[in-house]
Design an enzyme around this catalytic site. Structure first.
Site, PDB file in Angstrom:
ATOM      1  CG  ASP A   1      18.854  30.481  40.136  1.00  0.00           C
ATOM      2  OD1 ASP A   1      19.096  30.390  38.926  1.00  0.00           O
ATOM      3  OD2 ASP A   1      18.731  29.499  40.889  1.00  0.00           O
TER       4      ASP A   1
ATOM      5  CG  ASP B   1      20.032  26.774  43.546  1.00  0.00           C
ATOM      6  OD1 ASP B   1      20.026  27.539  42.565  1.00  0.00           O
ATOM      7  OD2 ASP B   1      19.873  25.550  43.451  1.00  0.00           O
TER       8      ASP B   1
ATOM      9  CG  ASP C   1      22.828  30.719  40.805  1.00  0.00           C
ATOM     10  OD1 ASP C   1      22.645  30.954  39.594  1.00  0.00           O
ATOM     11  OD2 ASP C   1      22.095  29.976  41.475  1.00  0.00           O
TER      12      ASP C   1
HETATM   13  P1  ADP Z   1      19.192  27.861  35.469  1.00  0.00           P
HETATM   14  O1  ADP Z   1      19.494  29.301  35.210  1.00  0.00           O
HETATM   15  O2  ADP Z   1      17.723  27.594  35.344  1.00  0.00           O
HETATM   16  O3  ADP Z   1      19.766  27.378  36.777  1.00  0.00           O
HETATM   17  P2  ADP Z   1      21.318  26.648  33.807  1.00  0.00           P
HETATM   18  O4  ADP Z   1      22.082  27.861  33.428  1.00  0.00           O
HETATM   19  O5  ADP Z   1      21.945  25.711  34.775  1.00  0.00           O
HETATM   20  O6  ADP Z   1      19.821  27.016  34.268  1.00  0.00           O
HETATM   21  O7  ADP Z   1      20.978  25.832  32.486  1.00  0.00           O
HETATM   22  C1  ADP Z   1      20.317  26.476  31.430  1.00  0.00           C
HETATM   23  C2  ADP Z   1      19.848  25.491  30.394  1.00  0.00           C
HETATM   24  O8  ADP Z   1      20.961  24.740  29.887  1.00  0.00           O
HETATM   25  C3  ADP Z   1      18.886  24.468  30.890  1.00  0.00           C
HETATM   26  O9  ADP Z   1      17.557  24.940  30.915  1.00  0.00           O
HETATM   27  C4  ADP Z   1      19.080  23.378  29.834  1.00  0.00           C
HETATM   28  O10 ADP Z   1      18.346  23.694  28.674  1.00  0.00           O
HETATM   29  C5  ADP Z   1      20.549  23.451  29.519  1.00  0.00           C
HETATM   30  N1  ADP Z   1      21.354  22.468  30.261  1.00  0.00           N
HETATM   31  C6  ADP Z   1      22.375  22.733  31.094  1.00  0.00           C
HETATM   32  N2  ADP Z   1      22.906  21.601  31.591  1.00  0.00           N
HETATM   33  C7  ADP Z   1      22.184  20.585  31.076  1.00  0.00           C
HETATM   34  C8  ADP Z   1      22.213  19.154  31.219  1.00  0.00           C
HETATM   35  N3  ADP Z   1      23.096  18.528  31.989  1.00  0.00           N
HETATM   36  N4  ADP Z   1      21.306  18.450  30.532  1.00  0.00           N
HETATM   37  C9  ADP Z   1      20.399  19.058  29.757  1.00  0.00           C
HETATM   38  N5  ADP Z   1      20.311  20.371  29.581  1.00  0.00           N
HETATM   39  C10 ADP Z   1      21.188  21.137  30.224  1.00  0.00           C
HETATM   40 MG    MG Z   2      19.592  27.568  40.345  1.00  0.00          MG
END
Ligand code: ADP
Ligand code: MG
Length: 289
Positions: A38, A234, A238
């Protein structure tokens, strides 16, 4: 392996900062062919900061920050914390949002002072019928920042560019894993431009970006055809992907949900511990059979 070998391996793991919940997983670790990693909070620090703010013509930067931060208070996402921190640093105090709904992998929608507000990925805003104009988005993508768009009353106000630094240990850890013959694949919900920057910095040539939380487990599942798959994560999001892997690792600073789902917990928040676990599995358990 014999029960004794497993006990020895578990003890050595604990001393190396690897907490073994599932001893069989430690045994299997030596056979990991593909390691899915991740991005946010695993390869990176998980402490993103707002580095750029772009507003549409005539929009007040402070107004945009205040609307965005107010709504983001309803989210536990690291990006949300970055938006709130940047707004407070500008001397502004977010207000309580109403009816806020966080959409995993996308963003948040709700009301601030009675007005409908959206904060999230460009895709999220576009799906809600408020696409971000290209002149706001393009400079953030060129800089490989994660774009967080802001809209109010059905109008795009602008976007924040956010960056989360690579953990200082990640690049060397990836090199070690690759030297152990493990194919490292990065998985993220982030925009491809920001994903490519982090993958490049970490020395990872293979990555999947804009993977929604619900798609992460399927992405892990798909790789299982190519050999034993390990997964390191983390976040709450996930957990299904961790469960889909043959051997799963949770970063210790991560969510309880991830730790609960994983076979092995890395106390040190350091990807080197995955390489340590594979080496330990080979040395201790692989030989004593
Ligand atoms: P990662 O795989 O990097 O952990 P997430 O799946 O949690 O990412 O989120 C993917 C994308 O969704 C982020 O890069 C962002 O563009 C958007 N996103 C999710 N939650 C938020 C939030 N609270 N505020 C702004 N953007 C968000
Ligand atoms: Mg993460």
């Amino acid at each position: 392996a014999t029960p004794t070998a497993v006990m020895v391996g578990t003890g050595q793991g604990a001393r190396a900062g690897i907490l073994v919940k599932n001893a069989e997983a430690l045994e299997l670790a030596e056979k990991i062919k593909v390691l899915v990693v991740d991005k946010t909070g695993t390869l990176t620090e998980g402490r993103p900061a707002v580095l750029d703010v772009r507003t549409a013509a005539g929009v007040s930067r402070d107004e945009m920050l205040l609307l965005a931060a107010s709504l983001e208070q309803a989210s536990h996402h690291p990006l949300a914390q970055a938006v709130v921190a940047a707004t407070r640093a500008a001397g502004l105090e977010p207000v309580m949002p109403e009816g806020a709904q966080a959409v995993g992998g996308k963003g948040v929608s709700g009301r601030v002072s009675g007005r409908p507000v959206l904060v999230g990925s460009p895709d999220f805003l576009a799906e809600q019928g408020v696409p971000l104009p290209d002149d706001l988005l393009a400079p953030l993508l060129v800089a490989a920042l994660t774009p967080v768009g802001v809209a109010v009353d059905g109008r795009a106000l602008g976007a924040l560019g956010v960056a989360d630094p690579l953990r200082t240990t990640s690049k060397a850890a990836v090199a070690r894993l690759q030297a152990l013959g493990v194919r490292v694949v990065m998985l993220t919900g982030d925009h491809p431009a920001a994903a490519a920057r982090i993958a490049g910095e970490a020395g990872i040539s293979e990555f999947r970006a804009q993977v929604l939380p619900g798609e992460k487990a399927a992405a892990v599942e798909a790789l299982r055809g190519e050999g034993l798959v390990g997964m390191v994560g983390d976040g709450i999001n996930d957990a299904p992907a961790l469960a889909a892997a043959d051997v799963s690792f949770a970063i210790g600073a991560g969510s309880d949900v991830a730790i609960e789902a994983a076979d092995l917990t890395l106390v040190r928040n350091d990807l080197n511990s995955v390489a340590d676990a594979i080496s330990l599995s080979r040395a201790t358990l692989g030989k004593i059979r």
